[in-house]
Structure formats: C-alpha cells, structure tokens
Enzyme design. Structure first.
Site, short mmCIF file in Angstrom:
data_model
loop_
_atom_site.label_atom_id
_atom_site.label_comp_id
_atom_site.label_asym_id
_atom_site.label_seq_id
_atom_site.Cartn_x
_atom_site.Cartn_y
_atom_site.Cartn_z
CG ASN A 6 32.72 -17.84 37.43
OD1 ASN A 6 32.04 -18.67 36.83
ND2 ASN A 6 32.22 -16.74 37.96
CE LYS A 12 32.40 -13.71 35.33
NZ LYS A 12 32.14 -12.35 35.74
CD GLU A 23 28.72 -12.22 36.95
OE1 GLU A 23 28.64 -13.42 36.64
OE2 GLU A 23 29.69 -11.51 36.63
CB SER A 29 39.29 -6.87 36.39
OG SER A 29 37.97 -6.60 35.95
CD GLU A 64 34.63 -12.86 42.70
OE1 GLU A 64 35.49 -13.20 41.90
OE2 GLU A 64 33.42 -13.06 42.51
C1 PEP Z 1 34.31 -13.56 38.53
O1 PEP Z 1 33.52 -13.97 37.70
O2 PEP Z 1 34.29 -14.04 39.68
C2 PEP Z 1 35.25 -12.52 38.17
C3 PEP Z 1 36.06 -12.06 39.08
O3 PEP Z 1 35.22 -12.06 36.87
P1 PEP Z 1 36.32 -11.15 36.12
O4 PEP Z 1 37.66 -11.78 36.42
O5 PEP Z 1 35.97 -11.23 34.68
O6 PEP Z 1 36.23 -9.79 36.69
#
Ligand code: PEP
Length: 247
Positions: free
Chosen positions: A10, A12, A99, A208, A166
């Site tokens: 992702n 983003k 988000e 993460s 998540e």
């Molecule tokens: C995400 O955007 O779904 C995500 C898990 O971000 P990150 O890996 O940066 O925590």
C-alpha cells in the site's frame, strides 16, 4: 489446507507516477529473475495507476486501488467507482483501511457497500479491520475486530474477499503485533467465519511489517500474507518481505 500467500504493498499517498512505475519495474525484474511463492499486489495512488499498469503489463503482479466509491457512476464529484478501477487495470481494491476509518469517518456500513461494489465490478476487495490502542488496552480487541468482520462482510461472501487484520496502533508506528498476538487474532477471525469456508479465506497481517519481522509473522499458521505500507516503498525493504511469504 494450503492458502496461497498474498503480499500487498500500500503506497498510501506516496510516490509520483514516475517513482511508482520505476519501483514496479524494479520489483517486476527481481520477481521475473526469481519468481515469488506468493501473489504480489501493488496499490499506488489513483493518479499513478496508469503508469504502474504500463510497468506491470504482462507480469503476474496485480494492481490495486486504495479506495473506491460504492456508487458505480453519476454525480459524485471527486469519487472513483469500481468499474473505473477495473477499466484502469485494477483487479483488487483496499477497503476500510484504518486511515479511511479514522481520518475520513468510514464505518463498517461504508466498507460493506464498497466491498459489494468492488465485487460487482469483478474486483477483489481487501477488507481491513483492526482495533485501536485504547480498545486493546481495555481488553476489547477481539470483540471490536470480530464485530468489524461481521458487520463489514454482512451479505458478502467471505471467500470472495481478502481480509487484512491491521491493529491501528501498529500502522506506520514501527510497533508491531507480536507473532503470537497476530496469530491469536487471525485464529479468532477465522473461527468467526462459517466452518465450511473458514479454511479458504486468506487473512493478511498489516502493521509495520518489515524485513526483520516478516518471517516470524508469516510463519504463523493463520497468517496468509502481509499488507505492507512504509516498507513497500523501496525494493530493498519490500522484496525481502515478498521472499518471506513462502507459499
Ligand atoms: C498499511 O498501510 O496498511 C500499513 C500496514 O502500513 P505500515 O506497514 O507502514 O504500518
């Protein structure tokens, strides 16, 4: 039951079209040299979808959008319907990312409508769920997450979606669920699904995920892949995660 792993990146709101397509081309070359054992999906910004599609033409790497509107067309200025995403080359779309839930007020009902719209257009929705830190600290994590799963999937065949657990407190924070905590939640989510289908549904972990924790997380029996944010923005951090997804 063996479920094919999925690793989705992702992006983003990062990477301009040229940057996103250069990353896609680099990943493509690496994965052509040594094919992955998992499905790989890239989710760039809407405006980079076309360029990434060109870079991925003919490759098994799939293309996703990060959001979709639940109406198919009409007077919805600024929104993008599922048919437009399919037309642009997407096969998947992320819905209900934390988000979107936290910053844009999306509720389970919106997530459900988006998932249905995606399915109607032939897209596979990647449906995200996860608890906040205060919910976890209050001992409500499982109830919250199972509630989100049930409500976001009401009227939706879970076999046609990819789920992503998540924990909100782990997204973009550098904190990650321990492999044991992730496994516990994934097992709870799986158990909440109908017995006849639960073994077929893929549940990704996100929050993460990095090269140094991917193997332990992906080694858990109910973790079927990863949804990766920050670490998907560079080949050197994304590729080792893809390599850690071994079936
Ligand atoms: C995400 O955007 O779904 C995500 C898990 O971000 P990150 O890996 O940066 O925590």
């Amino acid at each position: 039951m063996s479920r094919r792993f999925v690793v989705a990146g992702n992006f983003k709101m990062n990477l301009l079209a040229g940057e996103a397509s250069a990353l896609a081309a680099e990943l493509r070359a690496a994965l052509e040299a040594e094919p992955p054992a998992c499905e790989v999906i890239l989710a760039p910004v809407f405006t980079s979808i076309h360029a990434v599609r060109e870079a991925l033409q003919g490759s098994p790497i799939a293309l996703a959008a990060q959001n979709v509107h639940f109406e198919s067309s009409g007077a919805f200025t600024g929104e993008v319907g599922a048919g437009f995403l399919a037309d642009a080359g997407c096969t998947h779309v992320i819905v209900g990312h934390s988000e979107r839930r936290q910053l844009f007020g999306e509720r389970d009902a919106d997530v459900r409508e988006k998932a249905k719209a995606a399915l109607d257009a032939g897209l596979t929705p990647i449906v995200c769920v996860g608890e906040t830190l205060s919910e976890r600290e209050a001992g409500q994590a499982e109830a919250i997450v199972l509630g989100q799963v049930a409500s976001s999937l009401e009227g939706v065949d879970p076999q046609r979606v990819i789920l992503a657990y998540e924990p909100v407190w782990a997204i973009g924070t550098g904190r990650t669920a321990s492999p044991e905590d992730a496994q516990e939640m994934h097992a709870a989510i799986r158990s909440s699904l109908l017995a006849s289908i639960r073994d077929k549904v893929r549940i990704l972990y996100g929050g993460s995920v990095k090269p140094d924790n991917a193997e332990a997380l992906l080694g858990q029996p109910d973790v079927d892949g990863a949804l990766v944010g920050g670490a998907s923005l560079k080949t050197e951090s994304f590729l080792p995660i893809i390599r850690a997804a071994k079936h």
